[in-house]
Motif scaffolding. Structure first.
Motif, PDB file in Angstrom:
ATOM      1  N   GLY A 137      13.662  -3.734   1.976  1.00  0.00           N
ATOM      2  CA  GLY A 137      14.008  -5.068   2.445  1.00  0.00           C
ATOM      3  C   GLY A 137      15.290  -5.016   3.257  1.00  0.00           C
ATOM      4  N   ASP A 138      15.764  -6.167   3.721  1.00  0.00           N
ATOM      5  CA  ASP A 138      16.973  -6.178   4.538  1.00  0.00           C
ATOM      6  C   ASP A 138      18.214  -5.765   3.767  1.00  0.00           C
ATOM      7  OD1 ASP A 138      17.191  -8.500   3.047  1.00  0.00           O
ATOM      8  OD2 ASP A 138      17.266  -9.837   4.770  1.00  0.00           O
ATOM      9  N   ASP A 139      18.104  -5.683   2.444  1.00  0.00           N
ATOM     10  CA  ASP A 139      19.214  -5.189   1.625  1.00  0.00           C
ATOM     11  C   ASP A 139      19.139  -3.676   1.413  1.00  0.00           C
ATOM     12  OD1 ASP A 139      17.008  -5.026  -0.057  1.00  0.00           O
ATOM     13  OD2 ASP A 139      17.916  -6.183  -1.692  1.00  0.00           O
ATOM     14  N   GLY A 140      18.098  -3.040   1.977  1.00  0.00           N
ATOM     15  CA  GLY A 140      17.931  -1.591   1.861  1.00  0.00           C
ATOM     16  C   GLY A 140      17.276  -1.135   0.567  1.00  0.00           C
ATOM     17  N   ALA A 141      16.911  -2.083  -0.294  1.00  0.00           N
ATOM     18  CA  ALA A 141      16.311  -1.743  -1.587  1.00  0.00           C
ATOM     19  C   ALA A 141      14.789  -1.631  -1.467  1.00  0.00           C
ATOM     20  CB  ALA A 141      16.669  -2.792  -2.627  1.00  0.00           C
ATOM     21  N   TYR A 142      14.216  -0.752  -2.282  1.00  0.00           N
ATOM     22  CA  TYR A 142      12.776  -0.539  -2.344  1.00  0.00           C
ATOM     23  C   TYR A 142      12.244  -1.037  -3.675  1.00  0.00           C
ATOM     24  CZ  TYR A 142      13.215   2.637   1.616  1.00  0.00           C
ATOM     25  OH  TYR A 142      13.467   3.178   2.845  1.00  0.00           O
ATOM     26  N   SER A 143      11.152  -1.775  -3.634  1.00  0.00           N
ATOM     27  CA  SER A 143      10.443  -2.152  -4.842  1.00  0.00           C
ATOM     28  C   SER A 143       9.745  -0.908  -5.382  1.00  0.00           C
ATOM     29  CB  SER A 143       9.401  -3.224  -4.523  1.00  0.00           C
ATOM     30  OG  SER A 143       8.539  -3.431  -5.613  1.00  0.00           O
ATOM     31  N   SER A 144       9.505  -0.872  -6.674  1.00  0.00           N
ATOM     32  CA  SER A 144       8.733   0.232  -7.250  1.00  0.00           C
ATOM     33  C   SER A 144       7.229  -0.017  -7.120  1.00  0.00           C
ATOM     34  CB  SER A 144       9.106   0.430  -8.719  1.00  0.00           C
ATOM     35  OG  SER A 144       8.818  -0.750  -9.454  1.00  0.00           O
ATOM     36  N   ASP A 145       6.848  -1.189  -6.620  1.00  0.00           N
ATOM     37  CA  ASP A 145       5.453  -1.590  -6.483  1.00  0.00           C
ATOM     38  C   ASP A 145       4.928  -1.167  -5.105  1.00  0.00           C
ATOM     39  OD1 ASP A 145       3.211  -3.369  -5.638  1.00  0.00           O
ATOM     40  OD2 ASP A 145       3.530  -4.270  -7.610  1.00  0.00           O
ATOM     41  N   PHE A 146       3.889  -0.345  -5.086  1.00  0.00           N
ATOM     42  CA  PHE A 146       3.304   0.145  -3.843  1.00  0.00           C
ATOM     43  C   PHE A 146       2.912  -0.993  -2.918  1.00  0.00           C
ATOM     44  CE2 PHE A 146      -0.508   1.439  -1.411  1.00  0.00           C
ATOM     45  CZ  PHE A 146       0.047   2.456  -0.656  1.00  0.00           C
ATOM     46  N   SER A 147       2.216  -2.011  -3.423  1.00  0.00           N
ATOM     47  CA  SER A 147       1.737  -3.092  -2.564  1.00  0.00           C
ATOM     48  C   SER A 147       2.897  -3.877  -1.954  1.00  0.00           C
ATOM     49  CB  SER A 147       0.780  -4.021  -3.315  1.00  0.00           C
ATOM     50  OG  SER A 147       1.436  -4.646  -4.399  1.00  0.00           O
ATOM     51  N   VAL A 148       3.989  -4.036  -2.675  1.00  0.00           N
ATOM     52  CA  VAL A 148       5.167  -4.726  -2.140  1.00  0.00           C
ATOM     53  C   VAL A 148       5.770  -3.900  -1.006  1.00  0.00           C
ATOM     54  CG1 VAL A 148       7.518  -5.507  -2.676  1.00  0.00           C
ATOM     55  CG2 VAL A 148       5.637  -5.993  -4.266  1.00  0.00           C
ATOM     56  N   GLN A 149       5.863  -2.581  -1.193  1.00  0.00           N
ATOM     57  CA  GLN A 149       6.400  -1.719  -0.137  1.00  0.00           C
ATOM     58  C   GLN A 149       5.534  -1.745   1.114  1.00  0.00           C
ATOM     59  OE1 GLN A 149       7.960   2.160  -0.605  1.00  0.00           O
ATOM     60  NE2 GLN A 149       8.758   1.791  -2.668  1.00  0.00           N
ATOM     61  N   VAL A 150       4.221  -1.704   0.952  1.00  0.00           N
ATOM     62  CA  VAL A 150       3.328  -1.724   2.109  1.00  0.00           C
ATOM     63  C   VAL A 150       3.507  -3.031   2.873  1.00  0.00           C
ATOM     64  CG1 VAL A 150       0.914  -1.731   2.874  1.00  0.00           C
ATOM     65  CG2 VAL A 150       1.661  -0.133   1.092  1.00  0.00           C
ATOM     66  N   HIS A 151       3.514  -4.142   2.155  1.00  0.00           N
ATOM     67  CA  HIS A 151       3.693  -5.454   2.791  1.00  0.00           C
ATOM     68  C   HIS A 151       5.024  -5.504   3.553  1.00  0.00           C
ATOM     69  CE1 HIS A 151       3.252  -9.751   3.396  1.00  0.00           C
ATOM     70  NE2 HIS A 151       4.519  -9.864   3.032  1.00  0.00           N
ATOM     71  N   GLN A 152       6.095  -5.025   2.936  1.00  0.00           N
ATOM     72  CA  GLN A 152       7.410  -5.050   3.579  1.00  0.00           C
ATOM     73  C   GLN A 152       7.459  -4.111   4.784  1.00  0.00           C
ATOM     74  OE1 GLN A 152      10.151  -7.113   2.816  1.00  0.00           O
ATOM     75  NE2 GLN A 152      10.715  -6.336   4.825  1.00  0.00           N
ATOM     76  N   ALA A 153       6.818  -2.960   4.689  1.00  0.00           N
ATOM     77  CA  ALA A 153       6.805  -2.020   5.817  1.00  0.00           C
ATOM     78  C   ALA A 153       6.127  -2.655   7.034  1.00  0.00           C
ATOM     79  CB  ALA A 153       6.100  -0.721   5.432  1.00  0.00           C
ATOM     80  N   TYR A 154       5.041  -3.379   6.819  1.00  0.00           N
ATOM     81  CA  TYR A 154       4.386  -4.056   7.946  1.00  0.00           C
ATOM     82  C   TYR A 154       5.239  -5.205   8.459  1.00  0.00           C
ATOM     83  CZ  TYR A 154       0.277  -1.173   7.924  1.00  0.00           C
ATOM     84  OH  TYR A 154      -0.562  -0.095   8.044  1.00  0.00           O
ATOM     85  N   ALA A 155       5.959  -5.881   7.596  1.00  0.00           N
ATOM     86  CA  ALA A 155       6.907  -6.913   8.053  1.00  0.00           C
ATOM     87  C   ALA A 155       8.008  -6.267   8.897  1.00  0.00           C
ATOM     88  CB  ALA A 155       7.505  -7.651   6.859  1.00  0.00           C
ATOM     89  N   ASN A 156       8.482  -5.094   8.483  1.00  0.00           N
ATOM     90  CA  ASN A 156       9.494  -4.371   9.257  1.00  0.00           C
ATOM     91  C   ASN A 156       8.933  -3.926  10.606  1.00  0.00           C
ATOM     92  OD1 ASN A 156      11.156  -4.743   7.053  1.00  0.00           O
ATOM     93  ND2 ASN A 156      10.971  -2.647   6.303  1.00  0.00           N
ATOM     94  N   LEU A 157       7.687  -3.471  10.618  1.00  0.00           N
ATOM     95  CA  LEU A 157       7.043  -3.098  11.877  1.00  0.00           C
ATOM     96  C   LEU A 157       6.966  -4.309  12.805  1.00  0.00           C
ATOM     97  CD1 LEU A 157       5.477  -1.163  13.730  1.00  0.00           C
ATOM     98  CD2 LEU A 157       3.422  -1.711  12.405  1.00  0.00           C
ATOM     99  N   LYS A 158       6.611  -5.452  12.276  1.00  0.00           N
ATOM    100  CA  LYS A 158       6.536  -6.681  13.072  1.00  0.00           C
ATOM    101  C   LYS A 158       7.901  -7.020  13.657  1.00  0.00           C
ATOM    102  CE  LYS A 158       4.604 -10.567  14.551  1.00  0.00           C
ATOM    103  NZ  LYS A 158       5.494 -11.005  15.596  1.00  0.00           N
ATOM    104  N   THR A 159       8.973  -6.805  12.900  1.00  0.00           N
ATOM    105  CA  THR A 159      10.326  -7.049  13.395  1.00  0.00           C
ATOM    106  C   THR A 159      10.635  -6.159  14.602  1.00  0.00           C
ATOM    107  OG1 THR A 159      11.106  -7.759  11.223  1.00  0.00           O
ATOM    108  CG2 THR A 159      12.783  -6.990  12.771  1.00  0.00           C
ATOM    109  N   VAL A 160      10.225  -4.890  14.538  1.00  0.00           N
ATOM    110  CA  VAL A 160      10.447  -3.970  15.660  1.00  0.00           C
ATOM    111  C   VAL A 160       9.608  -4.410  16.864  1.00  0.00           C
ATOM    112  CG1 VAL A 160      10.333  -1.587  16.466  1.00  0.00           C
ATOM    113  CG2 VAL A 160      11.038  -2.067  14.119  1.00  0.00           C
TER     114      VAL A 160
END
Length: 149
Positions: free
Chosen positions: A56-79
């Motif tokens: 996330g924008d705080d640099g922290a990673y969830s331990s949940d795979f699905s949360v990380q995947v969702h956030q990674a695509y949100a980060n891709l959208k930001t780029v």
């Protein structure tokens, strides 16, 4: 089977077309969230987006795979937004999945189709033992086709 999708550029710029080719002789890849191949138009510029993880924008990673995947695509959208691009300009994705197993495919497919709809980019999934930072479970990199300047 070949389909050309209009690729609408930033307001005021000419549209490009990406052509998706899914040969009828091969299995339909769209059920798994990708296309077999994508052809960029002549003269297009290409942008390569480095792997985006699920922090996330705080640099922290969830331990949940699905949360990380969702956030990674949100980060891709930001780029993409920073490039003035949209998801329909993405020609190729490479995803890296830590300790991949078939149970993760549903999460991956859902996130890809949520972002790209039926205009699915070509995609390669690479199972890995670990990624650059220990809490990372997923990473996605992209090749984006930009209009001529």
């Amino acid at each position: 089977m070949s389909t050309t999708y209009p690729n609408l550029a930033a307001a005021g710029e000419a549209a490009n077309d990406l052509t998706i080719v899914n040969p009828e002789q091969l299995h339909d890849p769209s059920v798994n969230g990708y296309s077999t191949s994508v052809i960029a138009p002549a003269g297009a510029r290409v942008a390569f987006i480095s792997g985006q993880g699920g922090a996330g924008d705080d640099g922290a990673y969830s331990s949940d795979f699905s949360v990380q995947v969702h956030q990674a695509y949100a980060n891709l959208k930001t780029v993409l937004d920073a490039l003035g691009a949209t998801p329909d300009q993405v020609a190729k994705l490479t995803v890296y999945v830590v300790d991949h197993d078939p149970s993760k495919l549903g999460v991956l497919t859902r996130n890809v189709t949520d972002m790209f709809g039926d205009r699915l980019p070509a995609q390669t999934l690479v199972p890995v033992h670990k990624l650059a930072i220990d809490p990372m479970l997923f990473e996605v990199e992209a090749v984006v086709i930009l209009p001529q300047q």
